[in-house]
Design an enzyme around this catalytic site. Structure first.
Site, PDB file in Angstrom:
ATOM      1  CB  CYS A 381      -0.855   0.150   1.027  1.00 45.70           C
ATOM      2  SG  CYS A 381      -2.498   1.023   0.822  1.00 45.70           S
ATOM      3  CG  HIS A 507      -3.480  -3.575   3.029  1.00 38.11           C
ATOM      4  ND1 HIS A 507      -2.513  -2.945   4.043  1.00 38.11           N
ATOM      5  CD2 HIS A 507      -4.406  -2.285   2.565  1.00 38.11           C
ATOM      6  CE1 HIS A 507      -2.608  -1.814   3.693  1.00 38.11           C
ATOM      7  NE2 HIS A 507      -3.528  -1.290   2.991  1.00 38.11           N
ATOM      8  CD  GLU A 509      -1.321  -5.996   5.434  1.00 39.10           C
ATOM      9  OE1 GLU A 509      -0.796  -6.342   4.049  1.00 39.10           O
ATOM     10  OE2 GLU A 509      -1.419  -5.029   5.480  1.00 39.10           O
TER      11      GLU A 509
END
Ligand code: GLN
Length: 533
Positions: A381, A507, A509
């Site tokens: 990001c 993202h 993650e």
């Protein structure tokens, strides 16, 4: 449908979320379907407007909800699918109640905490169960018993448990059993008092999860059982995990938690199959090799600010039988003293997301260091945005190129506001959020890493790569390897003359799990290992 409510006493940060998630893991391993939910007593409608000092990471769901980081634990520890309904705040409850009041739904009545607010809370608990295929709803209540703002939630649970009847709902209370050095003893009084506080409002927990630094001996267990009014075998020791949070389900299973919960809820199941989980933990605890990965952020002193990123690195490491030595670097230190001092010798550099200009120049330096030293780089990001700025400035020669977020007057806004954001005035839930598709270019590193031509990834941003700079940047070796399906928004970038430099606008993650590491993290660790060789 069965319900488990998880409350916390004595102090905050006891790991209620982890306990709830771990119980979810164990019940799933027994073949049950679970769904988890978090009730947060604060008045913000969602945590999206809070900063990491207040709240830790904001966890983004597939549907774009900005939620509490405990939902990250839920998704990583179980297979349940979460939506915005799975994180309820007081802010949302009051928003709904007040909207109903204005509409006239309560016409003629006085609107009160009991029953109107509590009804709303109960509706949301029921709704989560109804919208899922689950056998069991696990509901965690944020905060600590005794908090004034938590009372409506606890009252709602009391009513709810009464309505669904004994055997269909239990309360699991997470408490602290502190060790007092001077006395050389574990103390049960704080737990007794927090249970007393619950009893005052009509709640009696059936299971006690005791967070402790020392093993609970028989005498302490008996005392807790007697004073807290829970069966002796439902006094569960939850010692600090030795190496990794992923040990928690295994430890709780050894203490008999899942079988007690099944007994209390009259659930007949097989014994849980822990084999895969154990193998994963084994690889995290004693990996064959280790690798040093730098994370360059501005909240590195906070354990919770980059939670999902740290977990994703752990998952990816485990898949390579590799432990991760995280080198946490404050971007402002790099800003002042240069990247070399902090990054020399690391096998990979990760720059996470963020907002605001503090530390940004340090992150830009970290991207430059990775590019020039050919160190594997993963930008997430804001991490992609700083890599873009760095390349524009130092390779393409766009002097003082910047993001319009940090320098609205910059002559070269290589990162600019998303078109759809231009008329946005309210801050809450107004970013480009949630799952969007990415088309991945053939022949790119990203394509190799993903092994497919498209990906669904979660987003949380207002700014984007400025397409006006595309041609000039590409001429210099900047590669746009992923875009939105219509080609207008940049989702993935990489560098031509670099062994492994990848950054994404989304993202990843938020979609990594213990035995299913995210391809970007997996590829990053693999490149870091190769770099070290
Ligand atoms: N501040 C940047 C934006 O809004 C990056 C956001 C992020 O890293 N989540 O676009």
């Amino acid at each position: 449908m069965k319900y488990i409510f998880v409350t916390g006493g004595v102090v905050s940060s006891l790991g209620k979320g982890l306990a709830a998630a771990s119980l979810g893991t164990l019940l799933e391993m027994r073949g049950l379907r679970v769904v988890l939910q978090k009730l947060d007593p604060y008045l913000n409608v969602d945590p999206g407007t809070m900063n990491p000092f207040q709240h830790g990471e904001v966890y983004v769901l597939a549907d774009g909800a900005e939620t509490d980081l405990d939902l990250g634990h839920y998704e990583r520890f179980t297979n349940c699918v979460l939506t915005r309904h799975n994180n309820l705040t007081s802010g949302q409850v009051y928003e709904t109640v007040l909207a109903k009041e204005r509409r006239g739904d309560y016409l003629g009545k006085t609107v009160q905490v009991i029953p109107h607010v509590t009804d709303e809370i109960k509706n949301r608990i029921r709704e989560v169960g109804a919208h899922s295929q689950a056998d069991i709803v696990i509901t965690e209540i944020g905060g600590t018993t005794g908090d004034i703002e938590g009372l409506p939630f606890l009252e709602a649970i009391r009513q709810f448990a009464l309505e669904v009847g004994t055997g269909n709902a239990i309360i699991m209370h997470v408490t602290l059993v502190p060790f007092i050095k001077a006395a050389g003893e574990l103390k049960t009084k704080p737990s007794q008092q927090s249970i007393a506080k619950l009893r005052e409002i009509g709640l009696q927990p059936q299971v006690l999860i005791c967070r402790t630094e020392m093993p609970l001996d028989r005498e302490v267990r008996e005392k807790l059982s007697m004073f807290c009014n829970v069966p002796l075998d439902a006094v569960i020791e939850a010692a600090d995990v030795e190496h990794t949070i992923y040990e928690s389900p295994l430890n709780l299973h050894d203490e008999g938690l899942d079988s007690i919960v099944c007994r209390l809820l009259n659930l007949q199941t097989r014994e849980p199959d822990l084999a895969d989980w154990k193998r994963f933990v084994q690889r995290v605890v004693s990996p064959k090799k280790r690798v040093r990965i730098a994370v360059v952020g501005k909240y590195i002193e906070l354990q919770d600010a980059y939670k999902s990123i740290y977990e994703s690195l752990t998952h990816a490491g485990a898949s390579h039988d590799c432990g991760i030595d995280m080198v946490l670097v404050d971007a402002e230190d790099i800003e002042q003293e240069g990247a070399d001092k902090y990054l020399r010798g690391v096998a990979g550099v990760l720059v996470p997301g963020g907002f605001g200009d503090r530390g940004v120049e340090g992150k830009i330096k970290a991207a430059r260091y990775s590019r020039e030293s050919r160190t594997p780089f993963l930008g997430l990001c804001l991490g992609m945005q700083v890599a873009t700025i760095e390349f524009a400035r130092n390779v393409c020669g766009f002097e003082n190129a910047n993001s319009a977020e940090f320098d609205p007057e910059t002559k070269h806004p290589v990162i600019c506001l998303l078109e759809e954001q231009k008329d946005v005035t309210e801050k809450g839930a107004s970013m480009r959020l949630g799952t969007w598709q990415t088309k991945i270019a053939e022949g790119s590193l990203a394509r190799q890493v993903y092994g497919k031509g498209e990906a669904s990834e979660r987003h949380r941003h207002r700014y984007e790569f400025n397409m006006g700079y595309r041609a000039e940047m590409e001429k210099n070796g900047f590669v746009i390897s992923g875009t939105s399906p219509d080609g207008t928004l940049v989702e993935l970038i990489e560098l031509k003359n670099h062994p492994w430099f990848l950054a994404c606008q989304f993202h990843p993650e938020f979609q990594s799990k213990p035995n299913q590491p995210h391809p970007l993290f997996k590829g990053f660790i693999s490149a870091a290992l190769a770099h070290e060789d």
